[in-house]
Design a protein around this motif. Structure first.
Motif, PDB file in Angstrom:
ATOM      1  N   MET A   1      -2.682 -61.822  15.206  1.00 12.64           N
ATOM      2  CA  MET A   1      -2.417 -61.236  15.957  1.00 12.64           C
ATOM      3  C   MET A   1      -1.668 -59.769  16.705  1.00 12.64           C
ATOM      4  SD  MET A   1      -0.568 -64.071  19.681  1.00 12.64           S
ATOM      5  CE  MET A   1       1.175 -63.546  19.186  1.00 12.64           C
ATOM      6  N   LYS A   2      -2.189 -59.089  17.321  1.00 11.23           N
ATOM      7  CA  LYS A   2      -2.395 -57.914  17.758  1.00 11.23           C
ATOM      8  C   LYS A   2      -1.076 -58.379  19.125  1.00 11.23           C
ATOM      9  CE  LYS A   2      -3.585 -53.397  17.925  1.00 11.23           C
ATOM     10  NZ  LYS A   2      -4.952 -52.275  18.576  1.00 11.23           N
ATOM     11  N   VAL A   3       0.088 -57.315  18.953  1.00 12.11           N
ATOM     12  CA  VAL A   3       0.767 -57.052  20.170  1.00 12.11           C
ATOM     13  C   VAL A   3       0.980 -56.136  20.961  1.00 12.11           C
ATOM     14  CG1 VAL A   3       3.080 -57.607  20.900  1.00 12.11           C
ATOM     15  CG2 VAL A   3       2.294 -59.270  19.412  1.00 12.11           C
ATOM     16  N   SER A   4       0.861 -55.568  21.908  1.00 13.34           N
ATOM     17  CA  SER A   4       1.112 -54.312  22.908  1.00 13.34           C
ATOM     18  C   SER A   4       2.629 -53.890  23.465  1.00 13.34           C
ATOM     19  CB  SER A   4      -0.614 -53.334  23.112  1.00 13.34           C
ATOM     20  OG  SER A   4      -1.700 -54.149  22.655  1.00 13.34           O
ATOM     21  N   LEU A   5       3.287 -52.890  22.667  1.00 14.35           N
ATOM     22  CA  LEU A   5       3.675 -52.315  23.636  1.00 14.35           C
ATOM     23  C   LEU A   5       3.780 -51.485  24.474  1.00 14.35           C
ATOM     24  CD1 LEU A   5       6.663 -53.133  21.274  1.00 14.35           C
ATOM     25  CD2 LEU A   5       5.711 -54.611  22.647  1.00 14.35           C
ATOM     26  N   ILE A   6       3.880 -51.412  25.747  1.00 10.17           N
ATOM     27  CA  ILE A   6       3.769 -50.853  26.333  1.00 10.17           C
ATOM     28  C   ILE A   6       5.068 -49.656  26.875  1.00 10.17           C
ATOM     29  CG2 ILE A   6       2.378 -49.587  29.654  1.00 10.17           C
ATOM     30  CD1 ILE A   6       1.260 -51.926  29.061  1.00 10.17           C
ATOM     31  N   VAL A   7       4.585 -48.485  26.748  1.00  7.07           N
ATOM     32  CA  VAL A   7       6.331 -47.554  26.603  1.00  7.07           C
ATOM     33  C   VAL A   7       6.332 -45.925  27.365  1.00  7.07           C
ATOM     34  CG1 VAL A   7       8.430 -46.890  25.350  1.00  7.07           C
ATOM     35  CG2 VAL A   7       7.321 -48.516  24.402  1.00  7.07           C
ATOM     36  N   PRO A   8       6.397 -47.077  28.908  1.00  7.40           N
ATOM     37  CA  PRO A   8       6.523 -45.006  29.304  1.00  7.40           C
ATOM     38  C   PRO A   8       7.513 -44.392  28.953  1.00  7.40           C
ATOM     39  CG  PRO A   8       5.879 -46.583  31.483  1.00  7.40           C
ATOM     40  CD  PRO A   8       6.645 -47.523  29.430  1.00  7.40           C
ATOM     41  N   VAL A   9       7.360 -43.073  28.478  1.00  2.58           N
ATOM     42  CA  VAL A   9       8.824 -41.421  28.524  1.00  2.58           C
ATOM     43  C   VAL A   9       8.341 -40.767  29.396  1.00  2.58           C
ATOM     44  CG1 VAL A   9       8.952 -42.930  26.188  1.00  2.58           C
ATOM     45  CG2 VAL A   9       6.626 -40.784  26.609  1.00  2.58           C
ATOM     46  N   PHE A  10       9.666 -40.137  30.079  1.00  6.30           N
ATOM     47  CA  PHE A  10      10.186 -39.716  30.372  1.00  6.30           C
ATOM     48  C   PHE A  10      11.075 -38.225  30.040  1.00  6.30           C
ATOM     49  CE2 PHE A  10      11.346 -36.577  34.396  1.00  6.30           C
ATOM     50  CZ  PHE A  10      10.538 -36.002  34.293  1.00  6.30           C
ATOM     51  N   ASN A  11      10.679 -37.411  29.637  1.00  6.25           N
ATOM     52  CA  ASN A  11      12.076 -36.767  28.966  1.00  6.25           C
ATOM     53  C   ASN A  11      13.170 -37.043  28.439  1.00  6.25           C
ATOM     54  OD1 ASN A  11      11.072 -34.224  29.998  1.00  6.25           O
ATOM     55  ND2 ASN A  11      12.431 -34.443  31.610  1.00  6.25           N
ATOM     56  N   GLU A  12      12.614 -38.229  27.493  1.00  2.81           N
ATOM     57  CA  GLU A  12      13.635 -39.464  25.998  1.00  2.81           C
ATOM     58  C   GLU A  12      13.281 -38.903  24.894  1.00  2.81           C
ATOM     59  OE1 GLU A  12      14.500 -43.277  28.705  1.00  2.81           O
ATOM     60  OE2 GLU A  12      12.045 -42.240  29.147  1.00  2.81           O
ATOM     61  N   GLU A  13      12.687 -37.490  24.892  1.00  2.00           N
ATOM     62  CA  GLU A  13      12.955 -37.534  22.758  1.00  2.00           C
ATOM     63  C   GLU A  13      13.980 -38.296  22.437  1.00  2.00           C
ATOM     64  OE1 GLU A  13      13.200 -33.131  20.084  1.00  2.00           O
ATOM     65  OE2 GLU A  13      13.558 -33.059  22.492  1.00  2.00           O
ATOM     66  N   LYS A  14      15.963 -37.981  22.478  1.00  2.00           N
ATOM     67  CA  LYS A  14      16.662 -38.528  22.184  1.00  2.00           C
ATOM     68  C   LYS A  14      16.252 -39.969  21.723  1.00  2.00           C
ATOM     69  CE  LYS A  14      19.538 -35.495  23.432  1.00  2.00           C
ATOM     70  NZ  LYS A  14      21.222 -35.612  23.568  1.00  2.00           N
ATOM     71  N   ALA A  15      15.541 -40.924  22.738  1.00  2.00           N
ATOM     72  CA  ALA A  15      15.820 -42.485  22.369  1.00  2.00           C
ATOM     73  C   ALA A  15      14.140 -42.826  21.812  1.00  2.00           C
ATOM     74  CB  ALA A  15      15.558 -43.166  23.613  1.00  2.00           C
ATOM     75  N   ILE A  16      13.389 -42.259  20.923  1.00  2.00           N
ATOM     76  CA  ILE A  16      12.057 -42.410  21.111  1.00  2.00           C
ATOM     77  C   ILE A  16      12.069 -42.555  19.555  1.00  2.00           C
ATOM     78  CG2 ILE A  16      10.046 -41.677  20.088  1.00  2.00           C
ATOM     79  CD1 ILE A  16       9.592 -41.773  22.861  1.00  2.00           C
ATOM     80  N   GLU A  17      13.393 -42.158  17.969  1.00  3.13           N
ATOM     81  CA  GLU A  17      12.260 -42.815  17.210  1.00  3.13           C
ATOM     82  C   GLU A  17      14.001 -43.642  16.819  1.00  3.13           C
ATOM     83  OE1 GLU A  17      12.065 -42.772  13.507  1.00  3.13           O
ATOM     84  OE2 GLU A  17      11.242 -41.180  14.138  1.00  3.13           O
TER      85      GLU A  17
ATOM     86  N   ASP B   1      -4.748 -50.277  30.602  1.00  2.00           N
ATOM     87  CA  ASP B   1      -5.828 -49.538  30.492  1.00  2.00           C
ATOM     88  C   ASP B   1      -6.232 -49.651  28.736  1.00  2.00           C
ATOM     89  OD1 ASP B   1      -6.251 -49.971  33.443  1.00  2.00           O
ATOM     90  OD2 ASP B   1      -6.377 -47.228  33.596  1.00  2.00           O
ATOM     91  N   TYR B   2      -5.014 -48.843  28.271  1.00  2.00           N
ATOM     92  CA  TYR B   2      -5.853 -48.530  26.544  1.00  2.00           C
ATOM     93  C   TYR B   2      -5.328 -49.508  25.606  1.00  2.00           C
ATOM     94  CZ  TYR B   2      -6.741 -43.430  28.431  1.00  2.00           C
ATOM     95  OH  TYR B   2      -7.334 -42.298  28.486  1.00  2.00           O
ATOM     96  N   ALA B   3      -4.212 -50.553  26.370  1.00  2.00           N
ATOM     97  CA  ALA B   3      -3.698 -51.423  25.659  1.00  2.00           C
ATOM     98  C   ALA B   3      -4.455 -52.401  25.274  1.00  2.00           C
ATOM     99  CB  ALA B   3      -3.057 -51.772  25.503  1.00  2.00           C
ATOM    100  N   SER B   4      -5.256 -52.428  23.647  1.00  2.00           N
ATOM    101  CA  SER B   4      -5.504 -53.769  22.825  1.00  2.00           C
ATOM    102  C   SER B   4      -5.680 -54.608  22.542  1.00  2.00           C
ATOM    103  CB  SER B   4      -6.848 -52.515  21.626  1.00  2.00           C
ATOM    104  OG  SER B   4      -5.777 -52.231  20.969  1.00  2.00           O
ATOM    105  N   GLY B   5      -4.038 -55.314  22.513  1.00  2.00           N
ATOM    106  CA  GLY B   5      -3.741 -56.093  22.374  1.00  2.00           C
ATOM    107  C   GLY B   5      -4.087 -57.392  22.824  1.00  2.00           C
ATOM    108  N   ASP B   6      -4.095 -57.979  22.253  1.00  2.00           N
ATOM    109  CA  ASP B   6      -4.068 -60.030  23.337  1.00  2.00           C
ATOM    110  C   ASP B   6      -2.487 -60.195  23.586  1.00  2.00           C
ATOM    111  OD1 ASP B   6      -5.927 -61.088  21.271  1.00  2.00           O
ATOM    112  OD2 ASP B   6      -4.228 -60.669  19.383  1.00  2.00           O
TER     113      ASP B   6
END
Length: 219
Positions: free
Chosen positions: A1-17, A81-86
């Motif tokens: 099963m495919k799970v899509s996580l939608i993650v908005p980001v705005f000037n959050e370079e330190k948290a990405i990794e 709109d772009y996510a393709s998960g179940d």
């Protein structure tokens, strides 16, 4: 099963990794194909570049770059709109939403729930109103017991001020909530695009096509 996580980001370079590693190393998610859809909401720093590097090495990472800052709600819409998960789950990149809540949400979905939500935004105001009411009731009970047990007169001015502040506070909370909704209604009536995508980077696209994946304005 495919799970899509939608993650908005705005000037959050330190948290990405940290977020990416937390998702990829979560033992409860290893049985699923987890797609991460990052939406860069017009960041001014190196957020987009960092996610691009991750997407080049991970075919389940998608980066959507907005042309400017549109806000969290349009970013979530673009992710849908772009996510393709179940299963599609919105997440905060700062890990304010713990990763271990994802399996519990999936379990609820498997049990038949089509939409699983944490009703925090409006619920906060209910908590505030409830707290104010409890404080007012406690003050009223204290003044009543003071009158019955000790015969002290109920102070008129403090009791009046307490009642006025209580009612005024509840009204302000209600006005604030209504104002938020009215503001959103106003923005909707302007019929402007929900968001404008500058570029899309998909990890499974050929490397020479990454910078050419464009999408038209969404309405």
């Amino acid at each position: 099963m495919k799970v899509s996580l939608i993650v908005p980001v705005f000037n959050e370079e330190k948290a990405i990794e940290a977020f990416y590693q937390a998702v990829r190393q979560a033992p409860d998610l290893r049985e699923y194909q987890v797609e991460i859809v990052f939406i860069d909401d017009g960041s001014a720093e190196g957020t987009s570049d960092l996610i691009q590097g991750i997407a080049l090495d991970d075919s389940d990472v998608i980066l959507i770059n907005f042309s400017r800052n549109f806000g969290k709600e349009p970013a979530l819409l673009a992710g849908l709109d772009y996510a393709s998960g179940d299963v599609i789950i919105p997440m905060d990149v700062d890990l304010q939403d713990p990763i271990d809540v994802i399996p519990r949400l999936i379990a609820e979905w498997k049990n038949g729930a089509e939409v699983v939500l944490a009703k925090l935004p409006l619920r906060v105001w209910s908590y505030v109103g409830g707290a104010i009411s409890l404080v007012a009731l406690a003050c009223a009970a204290y003044m009543l017991l003071d009158k019955l047990l000790y015969g002290n007169e109920v102070p008129g001015f403090p009791s009046l001020i307490t009642a006025i502040l209580f009612l005024g506070g509840v009204q302000l909370v209600g006005i604030g909530v209504m104002g938020e909704y009215i503001g959103r209604i106003y923005m909707e009536t302007k019929h402007r695009p929900r968001y404008v995508v500058r570029s899309v980077l998909k990890g499974d696209a050929p490397r020479n096509e990454h910078t050419r994946l464009e999408r038209t304005v969404q309405t």
